[in-house]
Scaffold this active site. Structure first.
Site, short mmCIF file in Angstrom:
data_model
loop_
_atom_site.label_atom_id
_atom_site.label_comp_id
_atom_site.label_asym_id
_atom_site.label_seq_id
_atom_site.Cartn_x
_atom_site.Cartn_y
_atom_site.Cartn_z
N ILE A 1 -26.10 -29.57 -0.84
CA ILE A 1 -25.97 -31.02 -0.98
C ILE A 1 -24.76 -31.54 -0.19
CG2 ILE A 1 -25.59 -32.86 -2.69
CD1 ILE A 1 -27.06 -30.92 -4.68
N SER B 1 -24.81 -33.89 -12.94
CA SER B 1 -26.15 -33.35 -13.20
C SER B 1 -26.61 -33.79 -14.58
CB SER B 1 -26.07 -31.82 -13.13
OG SER B 1 -26.90 -31.22 -14.08
N TYR C 1 -21.38 -24.71 -18.08
CA TYR C 1 -22.02 -25.67 -17.17
C TYR C 1 -21.99 -27.07 -17.78
CZ TYR C 1 -25.59 -27.92 -14.26
OH TYR C 1 -26.25 -28.78 -13.42
N LYS D 1 -19.97 -30.40 -16.40
CA LYS D 1 -20.71 -31.57 -15.93
C LYS D 1 -20.40 -32.80 -16.79
CE LYS D 1 -22.71 -29.88 -12.34
NZ LYS D 1 -22.14 -30.23 -11.04
N1 LIG Z 1 -29.30 -27.89 -6.47
C1 LIG Z 1 -29.70 -28.62 -7.49
O1 LIG Z 1 -30.87 -28.61 -7.87
C2 LIG Z 1 -28.72 -29.53 -8.18
C3 LIG Z 1 -29.18 -30.44 -9.12
C4 LIG Z 1 -28.27 -31.28 -9.77
C5 LIG Z 1 -26.92 -31.20 -9.44
N2 LIG Z 1 -26.50 -30.29 -8.50
C6 LIG Z 1 -25.05 -30.24 -8.23
O2 LIG Z 1 -24.77 -30.48 -6.86
C7 LIG Z 1 -23.55 -29.81 -6.48
C8 LIG Z 1 -23.76 -28.99 -5.23
O3 LIG Z 1 -24.79 -28.06 -5.49
P1 LIG Z 1 -25.59 -27.28 -4.37
O4 LIG Z 1 -26.95 -27.10 -4.95
O5 LIG Z 1 -25.46 -27.91 -3.04
O6 LIG Z 1 -24.80 -25.88 -4.41
P2 LIG Z 1 -24.54 -24.79 -3.28
O7 LIG Z 1 -24.13 -23.57 -4.01
O8 LIG Z 1 -25.69 -24.71 -2.32
O9 LIG Z 1 -23.30 -25.40 -2.46
C9 LIG Z 1 -22.02 -25.47 -2.99
C10 LIG Z 1 -21.02 -25.64 -1.87
O10 LIG Z 1 -19.71 -25.52 -2.41
C11 LIG Z 1 -18.98 -24.57 -1.63
N3 LIG Z 1 -17.95 -23.92 -2.44
C12 LIG Z 1 -18.12 -23.07 -3.48
N4 LIG Z 1 -16.93 -22.67 -3.96
C13 LIG Z 1 -15.98 -23.30 -3.20
C14 LIG Z 1 -14.57 -23.29 -3.21
N5 LIG Z 1 -13.87 -22.56 -4.10
N6 LIG Z 1 -13.92 -24.04 -2.30
C15 LIG Z 1 -14.61 -24.79 -1.40
N7 LIG Z 1 -15.95 -24.82 -1.35
C16 LIG Z 1 -16.63 -24.09 -2.24
C17 LIG Z 1 -20.03 -23.61 -1.11
O11 LIG Z 1 -19.56 -22.88 -0.02
C18 LIG Z 1 -21.15 -24.58 -0.78
O12 LIG Z 1 -20.92 -25.18 0.47
C19 LIG Z 1 -23.17 -28.97 -7.71
O13 LIG Z 1 -22.20 -29.69 -8.44
C20 LIG Z 1 -24.46 -28.88 -8.49
O14 LIG Z 1 -24.28 -28.66 -9.87
C21 LIG Z 1 -27.36 -29.48 -7.87
#
Ligand SMILES: NC(=O)c1ccc[n+]([C@@H]2O[C@H](COP(=O)([O-])OP(=O)(O)OC[C@H]3O[C@@H](n4cnc5c(N)ncnc54)[C@H](O)[C@@H]3O)[C@@H](O)[C@H]2O)c1
Length: 322
Positions: free
Chosen positions: A17, A148, A160, A164
């Site tokens: 995202i 979320s 989690y 959130k």
């Molecule tokens: N994927 C879904 O279906 C979904 C749904 C609702 C909410 N979300 C929320 O969206 C957000 C992003 O999720 P995503 O699905 O893109 O996850 P993802 O795991 O694909 O991406 C997370 C990003 O954060 C980076 N990251 C992780 N630890 C880090 C750190 N210590 N320092 C710097 N960067 C770091 C990773 O390298 C990656 O670029 C989250 O908060 C997640 O809960 C996701």
């Protein structure tokens, strides 16, 4: 929708995202600082931004490292003359930890709290403090934190939900005209991890991951069971949240949304846009959609108009703790 001259910061933008948000903000003309822990994946995002004619600055910054965060803000201050318009708190290290630990909390390793919340809660707080210092000085700004459904009611596991719920809370910056919104994402978003997961469910012969990564939303895994397919097909692209933020940034009534939890489907309706792949955004609060989820009642959805929505107070009741 020009954000030309705007300075934005998106944390955790090397994939998922965060990358989608960086792509949309830079496409709208902003200069976007992106953070992550690994140079190669950050550079991949930067290359994609460049391909689309945008401008982004990749910076290695671990959201759990206070000094690296401090240095990053010093750098932005120096390079942008103290200007920062938007902070997007997105970095999250907990996706894999939650998928592997959905049991009873006392039966799971307590250190998953750290994996989930050190980046996705503590890190967001540190970023918000530093960003606010710049925004308060300039008199305006927008902080968006990716949340979320798990912030409203129990989902996956305890750490989690706590994380959130906490990031959905208000930072109380209205008085200096700083808008702080928690954009709450409903639905599965087609990020790389969901891709990996589908790959493990379907097997490599049936699922071409390269196709998935290169063309968001284009492929569905053949042979996956129909429920998984549905979840995948209906998932938002990773750029939809970015479209929401670009539109929010330009909203003349932005301050009226401050501190609120905003659903991506509501924002898509408010601003009248579709997902980047041309699909309309699934409205998870419409009566029509909800009826499709109830066995024996789903036929009613055919005759139910799509403008009927679940009132927001019902969602509030669903999260009522009293
Ligand atoms: N994927 C879904 O279906 C979904 C749904 C609702 C909410 N979300 C929320 O969206 C957000 C992003 O999720 P995503 O699905 O893109 O996850 P993802 O795991 O694909 O991406 C997370 C990003 O954060 C980076 N990251 C992780 N630890 C880090 C750190 N210590 N320092 C710097 N960067 C770091 C990773 O390298 C990656 O670029 C989250 O908060 C997640 O809960 C996701």
């Amino acid at each position: 929708m020009s954000l030309s001259g705007w300075v934005c910061l998106v944390t955790g933008a090397s994939r998922g995202i965060g990358r989608g948000i960086a792509l949309q903000l830079s496409e709208a003309g902003a200069t976007v600082y992106i953070t992550g822990r690994q140079e190669d994946t950050l550079k991949q995002t930067a290359a994609q931004v460049k391909e689309r004619g945008g401008n982004c600055v990749p910076v290695i910054c671990d959201s759990t490292n206070d000094k690296e965060i401090e240095d990053l803000f010093e750098r932005i201050k120096h390079e942008q003359n103290g200007r920062l318009d938007i902070l997007v708190n997105n970095a999250y290290a907990g996706v894999q930890a939650i998928f592997g630990n959905m049991g009873k909390f006392w039966e799971t390793d307590p250190t998953i709290w750290d994996s989930i919340n050190n980046t996705g809660l503590r890190g967001h707080y540190f970023f918000s403090v530093h960003a606010s210092r710049m925004m308060v000085a300039q008199g305006q700004g927008l902080i968006v934190t990716i949340s979320s459904m798990g912030g409203l009611r129990y989902l996956f596991n305890v750490p989690y939900g706590v994380g959130k719920a906490a990031v959905s809370s208000h930072l109380d910056l209205d008085y200096v005209n700083i808008n702080t919104s928690a954009v709450k994402l409903v639905s599965v978003i087609k990020n790389d991890f969901v891709g990996e997961w589908l790959l493990s469910v379907c097997g490599p012969e049936r699922y071409n991951r390269v196709g998935f990564s290169a063309h968001i939303g284009e492929r569905t895994p053949e042979g996956a069971d129909s429920k998984i397919k549905d979840v995948f097909i209906n998932g938002e692209t990773t750029e939809l949240s970015g479209m929401c933020i670009v539109n929010l940034a330009k909203d003349k009534s932005l301050m009226s949304l401050s501190g609120k939890v905003l659903l991506t489907c509501d924002l898509a309706r408010r601003y009248g846009f579709q997902d980047v792949d041309g699909r309309s955004v699934t409205d998870y609060t419409s009566l029509k959609f909800l009826l499709t989820q109830v066995p024996y009642l789903s036929w009613l959805s055919v005759v139910t108009p799509s403008f009927l929505h679940l009132p927001r107070f019902v969602l509030t009741l669903a999260s009522n703790r009293f």
